[in-house]
Design a protein around this motif. Structure first.
Motif, mmCIF file in Angstrom:
data_model
loop_
_atom_site.group_PDB
_atom_site.id
_atom_site.type_symbol
_atom_site.label_atom_id
_atom_site.label_comp_id
_atom_site.label_asym_id
_atom_site.label_seq_id
_atom_site.Cartn_x
_atom_site.Cartn_y
_atom_site.Cartn_z
ATOM 1 N N ASN A 22 -6.509 16.932 11.971
ATOM 2 C CA ASN A 22 -6.836 16.487 13.191
ATOM 3 C C ASN A 22 -5.588 16.885 14.245
ATOM 4 O O ASN A 22 -6.053 16.917 15.492
ATOM 5 N N LYS A 36 -10.709 12.806 24.463
ATOM 6 C CA LYS A 36 -11.677 12.593 23.668
ATOM 7 C C LYS A 36 -11.418 11.702 22.396
ATOM 8 O O LYS A 36 -12.562 11.003 22.061
ATOM 9 N N GLN A 37 -10.321 11.972 21.915
ATOM 10 C CA GLN A 37 -9.736 11.243 20.887
ATOM 11 C C GLN A 37 -9.781 9.413 20.977
ATOM 12 O O GLN A 37 -10.331 8.703 20.185
ATOM 13 N N ASP A 40 -13.493 8.475 21.642
ATOM 14 C CA ASP A 40 -13.994 8.364 20.409
ATOM 15 C C ASP A 40 -13.773 6.989 19.702
ATOM 16 O O ASP A 40 -14.784 6.388 19.133
ATOM 17 N N ARG A 43 -15.291 3.657 20.889
ATOM 18 C CA ARG A 43 -16.337 3.645 20.640
ATOM 19 C C ARG A 43 -16.602 2.973 19.202
ATOM 20 O O ARG A 43 -17.093 1.858 18.939
ATOM 21 N N LYS A 44 -15.876 3.582 18.501
ATOM 22 C CA LYS A 44 -15.877 3.315 16.931
ATOM 23 C C LYS A 44 -15.387 2.111 16.538
ATOM 24 O O LYS A 44 -15.528 1.198 15.831
ATOM 25 N N GLY A 237 -6.546 9.554 17.550
ATOM 26 C CA GLY A 237 -7.253 10.224 16.297
ATOM 27 C C GLY A 237 -6.998 9.634 14.930
ATOM 28 O O GLY A 237 -7.691 9.564 14.309
ATOM 29 N N SER A 240 -8.971 6.526 14.174
ATOM 30 C CA SER A 240 -10.500 6.664 14.090
ATOM 31 C C SER A 240 -10.418 7.165 12.502
ATOM 32 O O SER A 240 -11.473 6.627 11.902
#
Ligand code: PLP
Length: 376
Positions: A22, A36-37, A40, A43-44, A237, A240
């Motif tokens: 990652n 983006k990380q 992401d 959302r998670k 990151g 996630s």
């Protein structure tokens, strides 16, 4: 046998390869802030927490401060906080200029006692901050009922309880807007500082996103006097990846707690944690109590077992809050807890053999010194 208070060894091994892969992706994106990380992970984490929105913030304290800013809490407002908590819950209140009103915990659960809440409410009260201490959810039914009756906001400090539930409902989903911390040793921890806000309100989530980013909705247009409290892209990151393991790691903590309960059951003079029947704790900490706490801690240390005290000085007696003019004796339950509590090692990877060694050492201290427990 040497037992550290906390160890990353076991959990880091599990996601090491993914973290390195990652990092290479991240390095090559050429996009290092709010990329983006972060999107992401937000959302998670919202999905995990069963809230509509999560907003990544730089750390837990800033997340708490941001919730208060989003709700326009400031000078003249009174905010109810537990008298026994990590200082950050109180720092957030005073950083926005509001006044902390301390409410004593239950001597059973160590969480804010709902039966004392109404007495603390005045016309200036704006919010209650329940802190799910040590990973055990607060009594959220009573707290939300009282908050509704007096038209107060509930803001959960969920730093120690990611994944815990009260009556099957996720902590961090009860308040109008809630804060959590991903400090490395939290149940979900980053590889540095990180935090988040969770909420079901689109407006509050949007406002939090604006405030964390200079108060700017559109680049160079500032609608609010904001801050720089963004979640770091690299940490997002890592979070996630680690989020996939969180339920499993929490289960391991619960199993360790069960073992401690079993092996310490018949040990006199040692109080093990009480978990409310409606609460499912994720055991961020396993905290016992003893009248001989300091000597027991020292005895364990000599036997190569590290323990910690959460927390040795309650917020009302901290030097930084001298000006609030509190004295020893003002919050006797919080003071009693700070004098008697002792946190034993708990983390995924701690073995049953180690737990037995810790419990046997505690037993041997109690047997040798049981006469001491009757001297006050
Ligand atoms: C860790 C913690 C915080 C603060 O989080 P940071 O990320 O260290 O700023 C706030 N409240 C509680 C109860 C905590 O345990």
């Amino acid at each position: 046998m040497k037992i550290p208070f906390y160890s990353f060894d076991h959990i880091n091994k599990q996601f090491r390869q993914q973290a390195i892969a990652n990092f290479i992706d991240f390095f090559d994106t050429n996009h290092y802030i709010l990329g983006k990380q972060t999107i992401d992970f937000e959302r998670k984490y919202a999905e995990f927490n069963k809230t509509k929105y999560a907003v990544g913030i730089s750390n837990g304290l800033d997340a708490l401060i941001t919730t208060l800013r989003v709700l326009n809490i400031s000078y003249g407002d009174e905010i109810i906080v537990p008298s026994n908590t990590f200082i950050a819950s109180v720092l957030a209140v005073t950083h926005v200029g509001a006044t902390p009103i301390f409410v004593e915990p239950s001597l059973k659960t160590y969480n804010i006692n709902p039966t004392y809440l109404e007495k603390a409410i005045t016309p200036n009260t704006k919010a209650i901050i329940p802190v799910h201490l040590y990973g055990q959810p607060c009594e959220m039914d009573q707290i939300t009922t009282i908050a509704r009756k007096y038209n107060l906001y509930v803001i959960e400090d969920n730093a120690q309880a990611q994944g815990a539930t009260w009556n099957q409902k996720q902590t961090g989903s009860f308040g109008i807007i809630n804060a959590t911390s991903f400090y490395p040793t939290k149940n979900l921890g980053a590889l540095g500082d990180a935090g988040a806000i969770t909420t079901d309100s689109f407006e509050l989530a949007q406002k939090a996103k604006i405030i964390r980013n200079y108060g700017s909705d559109k680049k160079y247009y500032n609608s609010h006097i904001g801050t720089n409290n963004r979640l770091d892209e690299f940490q997002a990151g890592i979070l996630s990846i680690k989020l996939n393991y969180l339920n499993n790691w929490n289960k391991k903590r619960q199993l360790i707690a069960q073992m401690y309960d079993t092996y310490l059951k018949d040990v006199n003079h040692v109080i093990t944690p009480y978990i409310h029947p409606s609460a499912q704790s994720v055991f961020h900490l396993y905290v016992i109590r003893s009248l001989q706490r300091n000597k027991l801690k020292e005895y364990l240390k000599v036997s190569s077992i590290d323990t910690l005290i959460h927390y040795p000085i309650p917020p009302h007696l901290q030097k930084c809050y001298q000006h609030l003019n509190y004295q020893t004796g003002d919050f006797p339950i919080a003071e009693e807890l700070s004098n008697t509590c002792l946190s034993l090692p708990i983390y995924p990877g701690l073995t049953e053999k180690q737990i037995i060694y810790i419990c046997d050492t505690i037993k041997s201290y109690v047997q040798k010194n049981s006469n001491l427990f009757f001297v006050s």
